[in-house]
Design a protein around this motif. Structure first.
Motif, PDB file in Angstrom:
ATOM      1  N   SER A   1       0.828  -1.208   0.000  1.00  7.75           N
ATOM      2  CA  SER A   1       0.000   0.000   0.000  1.00  7.75           C
ATOM      3  C   SER A   1       0.863   1.259   0.000  1.00  7.75           C
ATOM      4  O   SER A   1       0.574   2.227  -0.716  1.00  7.75           O
ATOM      5  CB  SER A   1      -0.923  -0.006   1.220  1.00  7.75           C
ATOM      6  OG  SER A   1      -1.723   1.156   1.250  1.00  7.75           O
TER       7      SER A   1
ATOM      8  N   ARG B   1      -5.377   2.027   3.374  1.00  8.90           N
ATOM      9  CA  ARG B   1      -6.583   1.255   3.090  1.00  8.90           C
ATOM     10  C   ARG B   1      -6.168  -0.146   2.695  1.00  8.90           C
ATOM     11  O   ARG B   1      -5.573  -0.369   1.651  1.00  8.90           O
ATOM     12  CB  ARG B   1      -7.394   1.898   1.966  1.00  8.90           C
ATOM     13  CG  ARG B   1      -8.656   1.092   1.622  1.00  8.90           C
ATOM     14  CD  ARG B   1      -9.393   1.686   0.458  1.00  8.90           C
ATOM     15  NE  ARG B   1     -10.572   0.873   0.124  1.00  8.90           N
ATOM     16  CZ  ARG B   1     -11.393   1.123  -0.894  1.00  8.90           C
ATOM     17  NH1 ARG B   1     -11.178   2.173  -1.690  1.00  8.90           N
ATOM     18  NH2 ARG B   1     -12.435   0.346  -1.120  1.00  8.90           N
TER      19      ARG B   1
ATOM     20  N   ASN C   1      -7.839  -4.128   2.706  1.00  7.38           N
ATOM     21  CA  ASN C   1      -9.045  -4.954   2.877  1.00  7.38           C
ATOM     22  C   ASN C   1     -10.257  -4.104   3.223  1.00  7.38           C
ATOM     23  O   ASN C   1     -11.056  -4.442   4.123  1.00  7.38           O
ATOM     24  CB  ASN C   1      -8.815  -6.026   3.957  1.00  7.38           C
ATOM     25  CG  ASN C   1      -7.694  -6.978   3.599  1.00  7.38           C
ATOM     26  OD1 ASN C   1      -7.456  -7.263   2.420  1.00  7.38           O
ATOM     27  ND2 ASN C   1      -6.985  -7.472   4.616  1.00  7.38           N
ATOM     28  N   ASP C   2     -10.408  -2.964   2.510  1.00 10.04           N
ATOM     29  CA  ASP C   2     -11.543  -2.048   2.700  1.00 10.04           C
ATOM     30  C   ASP C   2     -11.611  -1.483   4.107  1.00 10.04           C
ATOM     31  O   ASP C   2     -12.681  -1.124   4.603  1.00 10.04           O
ATOM     32  CB  ASP C   2     -12.868  -2.750   2.358  1.00 10.04           C
ATOM     33  CG  ASP C   2     -12.958  -3.120   0.881  1.00 10.04           C
ATOM     34  OD1 ASP C   2     -12.405  -2.351   0.061  1.00 10.04           O
ATOM     35  OD2 ASP C   2     -13.567  -4.152   0.556  1.00 10.04           O
ATOM     36  N   ARG C   3     -10.460  -1.396   4.750  1.00  9.89           N
ATOM     37  CA  ARG C   3     -10.394  -0.793   6.081  1.00  9.89           C
ATOM     38  C   ARG C   3      -9.364   0.329   6.053  1.00  9.89           C
ATOM     39  O   ARG C   3      -8.321   0.219   5.408  1.00  9.89           O
ATOM     40  CB  ARG C   3      -9.997  -1.836   7.130  1.00  9.89           C
ATOM     41  CG  ARG C   3     -10.996  -2.982   7.270  1.00  9.89           C
ATOM     42  CD  ARG C   3     -10.399  -4.112   8.074  1.00  9.89           C
ATOM     43  NE  ARG C   3      -9.968  -3.677   9.393  1.00  9.89           N
ATOM     44  CZ  ARG C   3      -9.221  -4.428  10.209  1.00  9.89           C
ATOM     45  NH1 ARG C   3      -8.812  -5.630   9.814  1.00  9.89           N
ATOM     46  NH2 ARG C   3      -8.867  -3.981  11.382  1.00  9.89           N
TER      47      ARG C   3
END
Length: 269
Positions: free
Chosen positions: A210, A250, A252-254
């Motif tokens: 990321s 961000r 895993n959509d967190r």
């Protein structure tokens, strides 16, 4: 038969003897003025070192995939005498020796050709190979070595001062090269807490991917208006530790701040 008498001949040809004496004195004076007077004279070493790294590779893989390819390519060099290599896990060092008959003036062009030959096969190396790097400056000599210390200055401030001095020294006549040794490069340390990463159900690989994606340099498009072409650049690249402190990841959509799982500090390599 009377034998040749050099003294008698010289006495009977005084003008010619004086001519030779003056000519030899002039030639000797000219030769003396042309003598090299370097305290540390340059000399040519007909050896080059080529180094490459492949982190994680075994000595056998390094030899087969990198070392052998370099040595086989260098066999095409006309002035090559022989090569010698030292290969360990993840690293190889190849020594290139030229023939003794190679002229000193031809050595530098030969090293340029060696670089080009290795560059030609660089695409054949496996992914992950770092280099190769070249070293052919064994003949450089240093007439003076200066050490710099400081009270109250950081390593970065001291380095900036020395860089300024280096730029001024290079303007001095007859100075060919100035190297700075022992410099401390600044780095930003990112120290992860494995306990916090495990508690959030994450892994370091996802976090690094990321961060690399956000810090990547990629084209963002252009605006075309008539003859004008305006490039679009997206902000967000990391410029300091403050940039990392402000990062929200961000995964895993967190979303979560980078500082929740890592400590960010500036230091020296």
């Amino acid at each position: 038969m009377k034998s040749f008498n050099l003294s008698d001949w010289a006495l009977r040809h005084r003008s010619l003897v004086w001519y030779f004496m003056i000519a030899f004195m002039a030639a000797g004076l000219f030769a003396y003025l042309q003598l090299g007077r370097q305290e540390d004279p340059d000399f040519t070493i007909k050896t080059m070192v080529i180094q490459a790294q492949w982190p994680g590779a075994s000595p056998e893989e390094m030899t087969r995939q990198v070392t052998d390819r370099i040595e086989k390519k260098l066999e095409e060099l006309e002035s090559l005498d022989y090569t010698k290599s030292v290969t360990v896990a993840g690293q190889t060092t190849v020594f290139v020796y030229l023939r003794d008959t190679t002229k000193a003036a031809d050595v530098k062009p030969t090293w340029v050709r060696v670089r080009n030959m290795v560059a030609d096969i660089k695409g054949e190396f496996p992914q992950g190979v770092i280099g190769p790097g070249f070293n052919d400056r064994f003949g450089d000599v240093f007439g003076n070595i200066y050490a710099f210390t400081s009270d109250g200055l950081t390593q970065r401030q001291l380095r900036d001062e020395v860089e300024s001095i280096r730029a001024k020294v290079l303007t001095v006549p007859d100075v060919g090269k100035v190297d700075i040794l022992g410099t401390q490069d600044e780095v930003i340390y990112l120290e992860f807490s494995t306990r916090k990463i495990a508690a959030l159900g994450l892994d370091v690989r996802s976090i690094m991917a990321s961060l690399q994606g956000q810090n990547a340099v990629a084209p963002s498009g252009v605006f075309q208006e008539g003859a004008e072409r305006i490039s679009v650049r997206v902000n967000g690249r990391f410029t300091s530790e403050a940039s990392l402190n402000a990062v929200n990841l961000r995964i895993n959509d967190r979303f979560f701040p980078l500082t929740d799982v890592a400590t960010i500090t500036r230091g020296y390599a």
